[in-house]
Scaffold this active site. Structure first.
Site, PDB file in Angstrom:
ATOM      1  CB  CYS A 165      -0.924   0.122   1.296  1.00 17.04           C
ATOM      2  SG  CYS A 165      -0.628  -0.926   2.399  1.00 17.04           S
ATOM      3  CD  GLU A 233      -3.471   6.648   2.014  1.00 17.50           C
ATOM      4  OE1 GLU A 233      -2.180   6.751   1.899  1.00 17.50           O
ATOM      5  OE2 GLU A 233      -4.182   5.380   2.017  1.00 17.50           O
TER       6      GLU A 233
END
Length: 350
Positions: A165, A233
């Site tokens: 990630c 995000e």
């Protein structure tokens, strides 16, 4: 008395043993500080329940110690050289990577311009909403590769997460601006290929062609080891499938990025999620949100993911989902700063 015990514990954690070590005198704190004290207590307790390497424990203990002292005296924490006020000093390699420019977006994923990782992850600034990706890599037999984030990571150190990630960078290729119309999904996939190599030393057989983009997730979370840092995000979810068994997928993790790896089947994943809910194991908030809402139906459909492809939706998840739905980002820079080609970037990862 609780504050006295906490200060004594953190002082012992962050100092060398000494028979002459002075005791920390009891401190008097207003009742209004109790919620913050309990938050710090949970961080301290978590650090002992999930032991980190000694340098990281010392960082955590020193941070909690500073915060309690400042609360008791009414003073502001002194800013370390590479962190916002009150934050811990960073690992030098991670500090270098935090200078990279990521992609600022609004809540509808429209590009607003570039900002450094250090700015976008500072809670004092929002944190600023930016574009990210999450890769879930499955082997031929449906085993999922997980990573435990390294102790040196700025956000969520030593938490378990999905395979990889990270963030597309503000460059032509990872914005998807090398074609018209723009292809942000292709940009996220290119960033994923780059970071799989950087974090895990892993080259996907087939590169980004074996990645399937499913949907996007909008979440916001504070890092519990240091609340000066957080994540905010819009996360592109990518499923990668390798036609080899896990024993034939070779890679060498970067120890500055990855503490440990683990291949899991569904029962093992469910057991890890249960341990997380019982406070026995740490999983990053984005990964846990994906596990709880999406992962198992996707896992059952690896042979045909098309029913789960939801490319236009942005799911706003977590305890603060209502706030995310009305999030107002700063206005876009006008004119938009030019995006350099990728070959001018990545010096820190060379």
């Amino acid at each position: 008395m609780w504050t006295h015990r906490a200060l004594t514990a953190t002082a012992a954690l962050t100092s060398t043993p000494s028979a002459a070590a002075p005791l920390i005198p009891p401190l008097s704190l207003p009742h209004s500080h109790l919620p913050r004290i309990h938050t710090l207590h949970r961080r301290l307790y978590s650090s002992f329940q999930h032991p980190a390497p000694l340098p990281r424990l010392q960082q955590i203990g020193a941070h909690i110690h500073r915060r309690l002292r400042c609360m008791a005296t009414g003073t502001a924490p002194a800013p370390p050289a590479t962190a916002p006020p009150g934050g811990m000093a960073m690992d030098p390699t991670q500090a270098s990577l935090m200078q990279e420019r990521v992609i600022l977006v609004d809540k509808d994923d429209n590009v607003l311009g570039p900002a450094s990782k250090i700015d976008t992850h500072a809670t004092a600034k929002g944190p600023l909403l930016h574009r990210a990706f999450s890769v879930f890599l499955f082997d031929r037999d449906g085993l999922l590769l997980l990573q435990q984030r390294a102790a040196a990571k700025v956000t969520f150190p030593l938490f378990w997460a999905n395979t990889c990630c990270s963030h597309p960078l503000y460059c032509t290729e990872e914005l998807g601006w090398d074609s018209q119309p723009a292809r942000p999904v292709e940009g996220a996939k290119r960033a994923a290929v780059r970071k799989l190599q950087h974090e895990l030393g892993l080259s996907l057989k087939g590169g980004d062609t074996v990645m399937t983009y499913l949907t996007r997730l909008h979440y916001c979370a504070e890092s519990p080891t240091d609340p000066q840092w957080g994540e905010h995000e819009i996360d592109y979810i990518l499923i990668a499938q390798d036609d080899r068994p896990f024993a034939d997928i070779s890679f060498v993790p970067n120890s500055n990025e990855v503490e440990a790896v683990r291949w899991v089947d569904q029962p093992a994943m469910r057991d890890m999620a249960r341990q997380c809910e019982e406070g026995q194991l740490l999983i990053t908030p984005w990964c846990k949100l994906i596990i709880d809402k999406f992962l198992y139906p996707w896992w059952d459909s690896l042979s045909d993911l098309s029913p789960h492809m939801d490319p236009m939706t942005i799911y706003r998840l977590g305890a603060n989902a209502d706030m995310l739905a009305t999030w107002q980002s700063p206005p876009a820079a006008m004119p938009m700063p030019p995006a350099p080609p990728a070959n001018q970037l990545f010096k820190a990862e060379a």
